[in-house]
Design a protein around this motif. Structure first.
Motif, PDB file in Angstrom:
ATOM      1  N   ASN A  27     100.920  31.811 -33.700  1.00 57.78           N
ATOM      2  CA  ASN A  27     100.055  30.684 -33.359  1.00 57.78           C
ATOM      3  C   ASN A  27      99.111  31.083 -32.231  1.00 57.78           C
ATOM      4  O   ASN A  27      99.546  31.652 -31.230  1.00 57.78           O
ATOM      5  N   VAL A  28      97.836  30.774 -32.417  1.00 56.78           N
ATOM      6  CA  VAL A  28      96.839  30.938 -31.367  1.00 56.78           C
ATOM      7  C   VAL A  28      96.477  29.526 -30.939  1.00 56.78           C
ATOM      8  O   VAL A  28      95.901  28.765 -31.718  1.00 56.78           O
ATOM      9  N   VAL A  29      96.844  29.163 -29.723  1.00 61.84           N
ATOM     10  CA  VAL A  29      96.596  27.812 -29.227  1.00 61.84           C
ATOM     11  C   VAL A  29      95.254  27.808 -28.498  1.00 61.84           C
ATOM     12  O   VAL A  29      95.065  28.539 -27.516  1.00 61.84           O
ATOM     13  N   LEU A  30      94.340  26.987 -29.002  1.00 66.62           N
ATOM     14  CA  LEU A  30      93.002  26.884 -28.432  1.00 66.62           C
ATOM     15  C   LEU A  30      92.892  25.668 -27.535  1.00 66.62           C
ATOM     16  O   LEU A  30      93.509  24.630 -27.806  1.00 66.62           O
ATOM     17  N   ARG A  31      92.068  25.795 -26.498  1.00 69.35           N
ATOM     18  CA  ARG A  31      91.732  24.641 -25.650  1.00 69.35           C
ATOM     19  C   ARG A  31      90.560  23.912 -26.293  1.00 69.35           C
ATOM     20  O   ARG A  31      89.567  24.543 -26.656  1.00 69.35           O
ATOM     21  N   THR A  32      90.685  22.599 -26.430  1.00 72.56           N
ATOM     22  CA  THR A  32      89.570  21.788 -26.919  1.00 72.56           C
ATOM     23  C   THR A  32      89.395  20.609 -25.964  1.00 72.56           C
ATOM     24  O   THR A  32      90.269  20.339 -25.132  1.00 72.56           O
ATOM     25  N   ASP A  33      88.288  19.901 -26.119  1.00 74.52           N
ATOM     26  CA  ASP A  33      88.054  18.717 -25.287  1.00 74.52           C
ATOM     27  C   ASP A  33      89.117  17.649 -25.517  1.00 74.52           C
ATOM     28  O   ASP A  33      89.391  16.836 -24.645  1.00 74.52           O
ATOM     29  N   ASP A  34      89.730  17.661 -26.712  1.00 76.04           N
ATOM     30  CA  ASP A  34      90.745  16.667 -27.053  1.00 76.04           C
ATOM     31  C   ASP A  34      92.165  17.164 -26.846  1.00 76.04           C
ATOM     32  O   ASP A  34      93.114  16.532 -27.286  1.00 76.04           O
ATOM     33  N   GLY A  35      92.319  18.313 -26.204  1.00 75.42           N
ATOM     34  CA  GLY A  35      93.645  18.877 -25.996  1.00 75.42           C
ATOM     35  C   GLY A  35      93.841  20.105 -26.868  1.00 75.42           C
ATOM     36  O   GLY A  35      92.958  20.486 -27.635  1.00 75.42           O
ATOM     37  N   PRO A  36      95.006  20.733 -26.758  1.00 76.93           N
ATOM     38  CA  PRO A  36      95.234  21.975 -27.498  1.00 76.93           C
ATOM     39  C   PRO A  36      95.345  21.754 -29.008  1.00 76.93           C
ATOM     40  O   PRO A  36      95.828  20.719 -29.468  1.00 76.93           O
ATOM     41  N   VAL A  37      94.867  22.747 -29.754  1.00 76.16           N
ATOM     42  CA  VAL A  37      95.003  22.809 -31.203  1.00 76.16           C
ATOM     43  C   VAL A  37      95.454  24.223 -31.525  1.00 76.16           C
ATOM     44  O   VAL A  37      94.915  25.184 -30.987  1.00 76.16           O
ATOM     45  N   SER A  38      96.442  24.344 -32.402  1.00 78.30           N
ATOM     46  CA  SER A  38      96.981  25.650 -32.759  1.00 78.30           C
ATOM     47  C   SER A  38      96.430  26.121 -34.101  1.00 78.30           C
ATOM     48  O   SER A  38      96.286  25.333 -35.029  1.00 78.30           O
ATOM     49  N   LEU A  39      96.143  27.417 -34.180  1.00 75.36           N
ATOM     50  CA  LEU A  39      95.755  28.047 -35.435  1.00 75.36           C
ATOM     51  C   LEU A  39      96.927  28.875 -35.928  1.00 75.36           C
ATOM     52  O   LEU A  39      97.450  29.723 -35.190  1.00 75.36           O
ATOM     53  N   LEU A  40      97.352  28.639 -37.147  1.00 76.76           N
ATOM     54  CA  LEU A  40      98.433  29.410 -37.746  1.00 76.76           C
ATOM     55  C   LEU A  40      97.818  30.671 -38.355  1.00 76.76           C
ATOM     56  O   LEU A  40      96.953  30.584 -39.229  1.00 76.76           O
ATOM     57  N   VAL A  41      98.206  31.843 -37.856  1.00 83.46           N
ATOM     58  CA  VAL A  41      97.657  33.126 -38.298  1.00 83.46           C
ATOM     59  C   VAL A  41      98.805  34.015 -38.778  1.00 83.46           C
ATOM     60  O   VAL A  41      99.966  33.711 -38.537  1.00 83.46           O
ATOM     61  N   ASP A  42      98.449  35.122 -39.435  1.00 80.14           N
ATOM     62  CA  ASP A  42      99.488  36.024 -39.939  1.00 80.14           C
ATOM     63  C   ASP A  42     100.101  36.850 -38.817  1.00 80.14           C
ATOM     64  O   ASP A  42     101.313  36.854 -38.635  1.00 80.14           O
TER      65      ASP A  42
END
Length: 147
Positions: free
Chosen positions: A79-94
């Motif tokens: 998981n790559v957890v990104l910072r966004t204006d609405d809070g963290p969002v995770s990207l599921l990667v291999d």
């Protein structure tokens, strides 16, 4: 293409055999595979919700979002957890690859042969020594959470 005037670092990861990256300044953290809670009736792009030290984080399946082949069920993920204006969002990667800092002169527009659903999320590509880095736009990726 957005002009790149100075060297920039990217957190890179592999998805369906291709190298992708996002600006390290947008990355909150990188995690091994996490337990995800399914979201009933959610679109396939939403892999589920994870509990990140008490905070509920939406996880997007990057393979599905980019229109790539489905991940085999017995494959590990990260998981790559990104910072966004609405809070963290995770990207599921291999898998996680590392941090790269391409020289400013290696940036190009995505090739015309790039599929439209993938091109939508790219800012540019970088020709590295032996592979092509697809640079993703975190704003476009996480915009799906507003639709």
């Amino acid at each position: 293409m957005q002009p790149v005037l100075e060297a920039q670092q990217y957190c890179t990861f592999i998805v369906d055999g291709a190298l992708f990256g996002v600006d390290v300044k947008r990355v909150q953290e990188v995690l091994r595979a996490q337990d995800l809670t399914p979201v009933p009736l959610a679109p396939d792009t939403i892999a589920g919700l994870m509990n990140l030290r008490g905070q509920i984080v939406l996880t997007l399946d990057l393979r599905h979002l980019l229109g790539l082949q489905p991940r085999p069920t017995d494959t590990n993920t990260a998981n790559v957890v990104l910072r966004t204006d609405d809070g963290p969002v995770s990207l599921l990667v291999d898998t996680i690859d590392g941090v790269v800092e391409p020289s400013p002169d290696c940036y190009e527009d995505p090739p015309e042969t790039t599929r439209t659903n993938l091109r939508t999320f790219l800012t540019h590509v970088c020709k590295l020594d032996n592979r092509l880095l697809h640079v993703l736009d975190p704003e476009r990726l996480t915009d799906i959470t507003h639709n």
